[in-house]
Design a protein around this motif. Structure first.
Motif, mmCIF file in Angstrom:
data_model
loop_
_atom_site.group_PDB
_atom_site.id
_atom_site.type_symbol
_atom_site.label_atom_id
_atom_site.label_comp_id
_atom_site.label_asym_id
_atom_site.label_seq_id
_atom_site.Cartn_x
_atom_site.Cartn_y
_atom_site.Cartn_z
ATOM 1 N N CYS A 1 0.849 -1.203 0.000
ATOM 2 C CA CYS A 1 0.000 0.000 0.000
ATOM 3 C C CYS A 1 0.878 1.243 0.000
ATOM 4 O O CYS A 1 0.374 2.355 -0.078
ATOM 5 N N ASN A 2 2.170 1.076 0.161
ATOM 6 C CA ASN A 2 3.066 2.228 0.282
ATOM 7 C C ASN A 2 3.861 2.424 -1.013
ATOM 8 O O ASN A 2 4.603 1.533 -1.427
ATOM 9 N N THR A 3 3.682 3.588 -1.625
ATOM 10 C CA THR A 3 4.340 3.899 -2.889
ATOM 11 C C THR A 3 5.862 3.792 -2.742
ATOM 12 O O THR A 3 6.425 4.312 -1.770
ATOM 13 N N ASN A 4 6.471 3.119 -3.702
ATOM 14 C CA ASN A 4 7.927 2.995 -3.732
ATOM 15 C C ASN A 4 8.529 2.294 -2.515
ATOM 16 O O ASN A 4 9.710 2.497 -2.217
ATOM 17 N N VAL A 5 7.743 1.525 -1.825
ATOM 18 C CA VAL A 5 8.293 0.704 -0.733
ATOM 19 C C VAL A 5 7.737 -0.705 -0.928
ATOM 20 O O VAL A 5 6.540 -0.879 -1.181
ATOM 21 N N MET A 6 8.621 -1.675 -0.864
ATOM 22 C CA MET A 6 8.180 -3.047 -1.122
ATOM 23 C C MET A 6 8.998 -4.058 -0.322
ATOM 24 O O MET A 6 10.209 -3.895 -0.171
ATOM 25 N N HIS A 7 8.332 -5.099 0.143
ATOM 26 C CA HIS A 7 9.061 -6.224 0.727
ATOM 27 C C HIS A 7 9.580 -7.087 -0.424
ATOM 28 O O HIS A 7 9.012 -8.129 -0.744
ATOM 29 N N ALA A 8 10.644 -6.618 -1.062
ATOM 30 C CA ALA A 8 11.186 -7.329 -2.217
ATOM 31 C C ALA A 8 12.348 -8.223 -1.823
ATOM 32 O O ALA A 8 13.024 -8.803 -2.672
ATOM 33 N N CYS A 9 12.609 -8.334 -0.503
ATOM 34 C CA CYS A 9 13.697 -9.211 -0.059
ATOM 35 C C CYS A 9 13.153 -10.274 0.887
ATOM 36 O O CYS A 9 13.903 -10.973 1.554
ATOM 37 N N GLY A 10 11.823 -10.376 0.962
ATOM 38 C CA GLY A 10 11.227 -11.443 1.771
ATOM 39 C C GLY A 10 11.299 -11.229 3.275
ATOM 40 O O GLY A 10 11.070 -12.170 4.043
ATOM 41 N N HIS A 11 11.592 -10.019 3.719
ATOM 42 C CA HIS A 11 11.695 -9.809 5.167
ATOM 43 C C HIS A 11 10.324 -9.891 5.848
ATOM 44 O O HIS A 11 10.254 -10.105 7.058
ATOM 45 N N ASP A 12 9.246 -9.753 5.048
ATOM 46 C CA ASP A 12 7.892 -9.987 5.577
ATOM 47 C C ASP A 12 7.737 -11.471 5.952
ATOM 48 O O ASP A 12 7.152 -11.819 6.980
ATOM 49 N N PHE A 13 8.308 -12.326 5.120
ATOM 50 C CA PHE A 13 8.319 -13.774 5.384
ATOM 51 C C PHE A 13 9.163 -14.071 6.629
ATOM 52 O O PHE A 13 8.749 -14.828 7.513
#
Ligand code: NI
Length: 375
Positions: free
Chosen positions: A85-97
């Protein structure tokens, strides 16, 4: 807490990513879940990130599971219904996992704490991508008696049910360097009246690039990359100064030291030949992550019991500040695992995805490793 809930938690983290040291909502959520599950939180001065603790029934060794919680400045392109939901911010390294699995492990171990001895800290590390989150966690002093550190990373090159377990170096040491050359500026038509720092740098570069092939055994992985060079202002002026930057990545302390010493030696030799002033700055970064053989053995046994397929992977030359934890004291051992999260786009890619189906197996596998080491 059942699988459904962990999946929901994962989706919440994925949809609400925050950059390093700004993980305020993430930290609140982690705290909330720990509190609901009756897990103790160690009060520290951390502004984001936190440390939970579970005490077994008797005294014993102290171990720590670390999960990094920060996201990256990337605009997500996965098209998931729970995308960022946040522009230009992403869990693209799996740290949410990582965050979700660590919470799952905390919940599971807390439930069976009467069945093991010792203490488990679960460290939710902020700002890993910025490379000093580990120092913030270590700065609290909470982990000073930890003798075993455990970490893991989502791996989009492995299927669900696969775990990367490897003895020795698994993530590279990352050092940075900068070389400044000060020559003598002059008109381009009269190079003999000056001392061209650009020419000096270009031949220095090939010397530095070539020496690894001569001095480092071919079995040792080494990366030397030149990434930034700057000097001069116009086509007809030889400038006074020029500089070069880059990075060196290694998997063993010995090779790391050899390269640093050789860089100094080569730059010194160059100074003598060119009579230009050459200055090398070596900026030490994260150390290599080295897996202990005995902890790998425990992981292998846990994998067998939990039906995970153990995979021996080729180490990548990227880094993780997990090494800062095991450097805390000489006796501390580390284990850094890779967990298959479904094959797909690589880490840090705007289409990178973790399949939530990987969560449950990872929680059981890692909980079992910690249980084994504390039993
Ligand atoms: Ni990462």
């Amino acid at each position: 807490m059942d699988k459904f809930n962990l999946t929901e938690i994962f989706k919440w983290f994925h949809a609400n990513p925050e950059l390093g040291f700004k993980e305020t909502e993430t930290t609140k959520k982690i705290r909330e879940i720990l509190v609901i599950n009756g897990i103790d939180i160690v009060e520290t001065n951390l502004s984001t990130g936190l440390i939970a603790v579970i005490h077994g029934k008797k005294q014993g060794k102290t171990v720590c599971l670390r999960a990094d919680i920060d996201a990256l400045p990337i605009q997500e392109e996965t098209g998931l219904d729970y995308a960022s939901c946040n522009t230009n911010v992403m869990h693209a390294c799996g740290h949410d996992f990582h965050t979700t699995v660590a919470l799952g492990v905390a919940i599971r171990l807390n439930r069976i704490k009467n069945q093991f001895s010792g203490t488990v800290y679960i460290a939710f590390e902020p700002g890993e991508e910025a490379f000093d989150g580990a120092k913030h966690i270590l700065g609290t002093g909470v982990l000073k008696h930890v003798s075993e550190f455990y970490g893991f990373h989502a791996d989009p090159a492995m299927s669900i049910g696969e775990a990367g377990i490897k003895v020795g170096g698994v993530m590279a040491a990352v050092d940075r360097f900068r070389i400044d050359v000060k020559g003598i500026g002059t008109h381009a038509a009269t190079p003999h009246l000056g001392n061209n720092p650009i020419v000096a740098l270009s031949s220095l570069m090939s010397d530095l690039q070539n020496f690894a092939g001569r001095e480092i055994p071919p079995s040792e992985p080494v990366v030397i990359s030149f990434t930034h060079i700057d000097g001069g202002t116009a086509w007809n002026i030889i400038p006074d100064t020029a500089y070069l930057e880059g990075t060196v990545r290694t998997l063993s302390d010995e090779v790391r030291r050899t390269i640093r010493e050789s860089f100094h030696r080569i730059v010194q030799g160059f100074k003598d030949i060119t009579e230009a002033e050459c200055e090398l700055q070596w900026i030490r970064g994260a150390s290599a992550v080295i897996n202990s053989a005995s902890l790998c053995n425990t992981a292998e046994n846990s994998a067998k019991e939990e039906g995970m397929k153990s995979v021996n992977f080729i180490p990548e030359m990227v880094s993780d500040d997990f090494s800062s934890f095991t450097e805390l004291n000489e006796k501390a051992q580390g284990l850094y695992l890779k967990i298959g999260t479904g094959k797909g786009y690589p880490l840090h890619h705007p289409k990178f995805k973790v399949d939530p189906e990987a969560i449950d197996g990872a929680v059981s596998f890692i909980s079992n490793i910690l249980y084994k080491t504390l039993s």
